[in-house]
Design a protein around this motif. Structure first.
Motif, PDB file in Angstrom:
ATOM      1  N   ASP A 134       8.766  32.825  65.960  1.00  0.00           N
ATOM      2  CA  ASP A 134       8.665  34.153  66.569  1.00  0.00           C
ATOM      3  C   ASP A 134       7.637  34.975  65.776  1.00  0.00           C
ATOM      4  N   ASP A 135       7.312  36.155  66.297  1.00  0.00           N
ATOM      5  CA  ASP A 135       6.253  36.977  65.700  1.00  0.00           C
ATOM      6  C   ASP A 135       6.524  37.316  64.233  1.00  0.00           C
ATOM      7  N   SER A 136       7.786  37.578  63.903  1.00  0.00           N
ATOM      8  CA  SER A 136       8.098  37.933  62.511  1.00  0.00           C
ATOM      9  C   SER A 136       7.954  36.721  61.591  1.00  0.00           C
ATOM     10  N   GLU A 137       8.261  35.533  62.090  1.00  0.00           N
ATOM     11  CA  GLU A 137       8.080  34.328  61.280  1.00  0.00           C
ATOM     12  C   GLU A 137       6.597  34.043  61.058  1.00  0.00           C
ATOM     13  N   VAL A 138       5.800  34.190  62.094  1.00  0.00           N
ATOM     14  CA  VAL A 138       4.351  33.995  61.953  1.00  0.00           C
ATOM     15  C   VAL A 138       3.790  35.002  60.956  1.00  0.00           C
ATOM     16  N   ALA A 139       4.242  36.251  61.045  1.00  0.00           N
ATOM     17  CA  ALA A 139       3.787  37.283  60.109  1.00  0.00           C
ATOM     18  C   ALA A 139       4.183  36.929  58.681  1.00  0.00           C
ATOM     19  N   ALA A 140       5.383  36.375  58.491  1.00  0.00           N
ATOM     20  CA  ALA A 140       5.833  35.989  57.148  1.00  0.00           C
ATOM     21  C   ALA A 140       4.986  34.842  56.601  1.00  0.00           C
ATOM     22  N   VAL A 141       4.675  33.862  57.440  1.00  0.00           N
ATOM     23  CA  VAL A 141       3.823  32.740  57.008  1.00  0.00           C
ATOM     24  C   VAL A 141       2.449  33.265  56.626  1.00  0.00           C
ATOM     25  N   ARG A 142       1.890  34.130  57.459  1.00  0.00           N
ATOM     26  CA  ARG A 142       0.560  34.707  57.179  1.00  0.00           C
ATOM     27  C   ARG A 142       0.584  35.495  55.876  1.00  0.00           C
ATOM     28  N   ARG A 143       1.617  36.321  55.688  1.00  0.00           N
ATOM     29  CA  ARG A 143       1.728  37.127  54.465  1.00  0.00           C
ATOM     30  C   ARG A 143       1.855  36.226  53.240  1.00  0.00           C
ATOM     31  N   PHE A 144       2.660  35.175  53.352  1.00  0.00           N
ATOM     32  CA  PHE A 144       2.837  34.245  52.236  1.00  0.00           C
ATOM     33  C   PHE A 144       1.520  33.553  51.878  1.00  0.00           C
ATOM     34  N   LEU A 145       0.873  32.962  52.869  1.00  0.00           N
ATOM     35  CA  LEU A 145      -0.361  32.221  52.584  1.00  0.00           C
ATOM     36  C   LEU A 145      -1.471  33.152  52.091  1.00  0.00           C
ATOM     37  N   SER A 146      -1.578  34.333  52.663  1.00  0.00           N
ATOM     38  CA  SER A 146      -2.573  35.304  52.191  1.00  0.00           C
ATOM     39  C   SER A 146      -2.282  35.720  50.754  1.00  0.00           C
ATOM     40  N   GLY A 147      -1.011  35.913  50.456  1.00  0.00           N
ATOM     41  CA  GLY A 147      -0.617  36.281  49.095  1.00  0.00           C
ATOM     42  C   GLY A 147      -0.929  35.190  48.087  1.00  0.00           C
ATOM     43  N   VAL A 148      -0.620  33.936  48.441  1.00  0.00           N
ATOM     44  CA  VAL A 148      -0.922  32.820  47.541  1.00  0.00           C
ATOM     45  C   VAL A 148      -2.426  32.702  47.336  1.00  0.00           C
ATOM     46  N   LEU A 149      -3.183  32.858  48.417  1.00  0.00           N
ATOM     47  CA  LEU A 149      -4.641  32.808  48.289  1.00  0.00           C
ATOM     48  C   LEU A 149      -5.132  33.895  47.343  1.00  0.00           C
ATOM     49  N   GLY A 150      -4.571  35.092  47.458  1.00  0.00           N
ATOM     50  CA  GLY A 150      -4.939  36.190  46.561  1.00  0.00           C
ATOM     51  C   GLY A 150      -4.595  35.880  45.111  1.00  0.00           C
ATOM     52  N   ILE A 151      -3.426  35.297  44.887  1.00  0.00           N
ATOM     53  CA  ILE A 151      -3.022  34.920  43.533  1.00  0.00           C
ATOM     54  C   ILE A 151      -3.985  33.887  42.967  1.00  0.00           C
ATOM     55  N   MET A 152      -4.317  32.894  43.782  1.00  0.00           N
ATOM     56  CA  MET A 152      -5.231  31.846  43.318  1.00  0.00           C
ATOM     57  C   MET A 152      -6.612  32.408  43.020  1.00  0.00           C
ATOM     58  N   ALA A 153      -7.114  33.264  43.897  1.00  0.00           N
ATOM     59  CA  ALA A 153      -8.431  33.861  43.677  1.00  0.00           C
ATOM     60  C   ALA A 153      -8.410  34.724  42.420  1.00  0.00           C
ATOM     61  N   GLY A 154      -7.323  35.456  42.209  1.00  0.00           N
ATOM     62  CA  GLY A 154      -7.194  36.290  41.007  1.00  0.00           C
ATOM     63  C   GLY A 154      -7.109  35.475  39.737  1.00  0.00           C
TER      64      GLY A 154
END
Length: 159
Positions: A134-154
């Motif tokens: 559902d939309d909230s699950e997709v948003a959670a996956v997107r938020r998680f992956l974006s966050g991990v990418l940010g952590i890795m880039a940092g």
């Protein structure tokens, strides 16, 4: 017990998700290496194609300097990657229509077709799986992956 050992023994759901993410990245890296080998490319060539495709989707005009920065490769290394990909017919150097002195890199349709033939089933399977969320699950996956990418880039910036 040392502090590092205590931290390493924390095996909750968060650590399980980290290990799953790591397994996905390892498996995807193996698929990229297989694709590169099957098509006479280096792993860096595949990374370059991904960067150029992402740039195209984002409307970024990719130059050799931009690509080198994305890959973390010096000028000579970037030229070697571009030359290999051009020889294989995967990219073209094209003059910028607004500034004829500037050369842009364009991914050729042949490379897109080759990539789709290989990675299409993975992309399609991922799309199908996400359509079951559902939309909230997709948003959670997107938020998680974006966050991990940010952590890795940092963390890359701090090394």
């Amino acid at each position: 017990m040392s502090e590092g050992r205590e931290r390493g023994s924390e095996e909750g759901p968060e650590r399980e998700i980290f290990h799953l993410l790591r397994a996905v990245t390892v498996e995807y890296g193996l698929r990229q290496a297989e694709f590169a080998s099957d098509n006479g490319m280096h792993a860096t060539d595949v990374r370059a194609l991904i960067c150029l495709l992402d740039a195209e989707r984002a409307g970024v005009e990719a130059t050799a300097g931009w690509l080198g920065g994305q890959l973390g490769v010096n000028s000579a290394g970037t030229t070697a990657v571009i030359d290999r990909l051009e020889r294989l017919g995967h990219i073209a150097r094209v003059r910028d229509g607004r500034d004829r002195r500037r050369v842009l890199l364009r991914v050729e349709d042949r490379a897109k077709e080759l990539g789709w033939a290989y990675f299409g089933p993975l992309i399609g399977g991922t799309d199908a799986m996400l359509k079951g969320f559902d939309d909230s699950e997709v948003a959670a996956v997107r938020r998680f992956l974006s966050g991990v990418l940010g952590i890795m880039a940092g963390s890359k910036d701090n090394t």
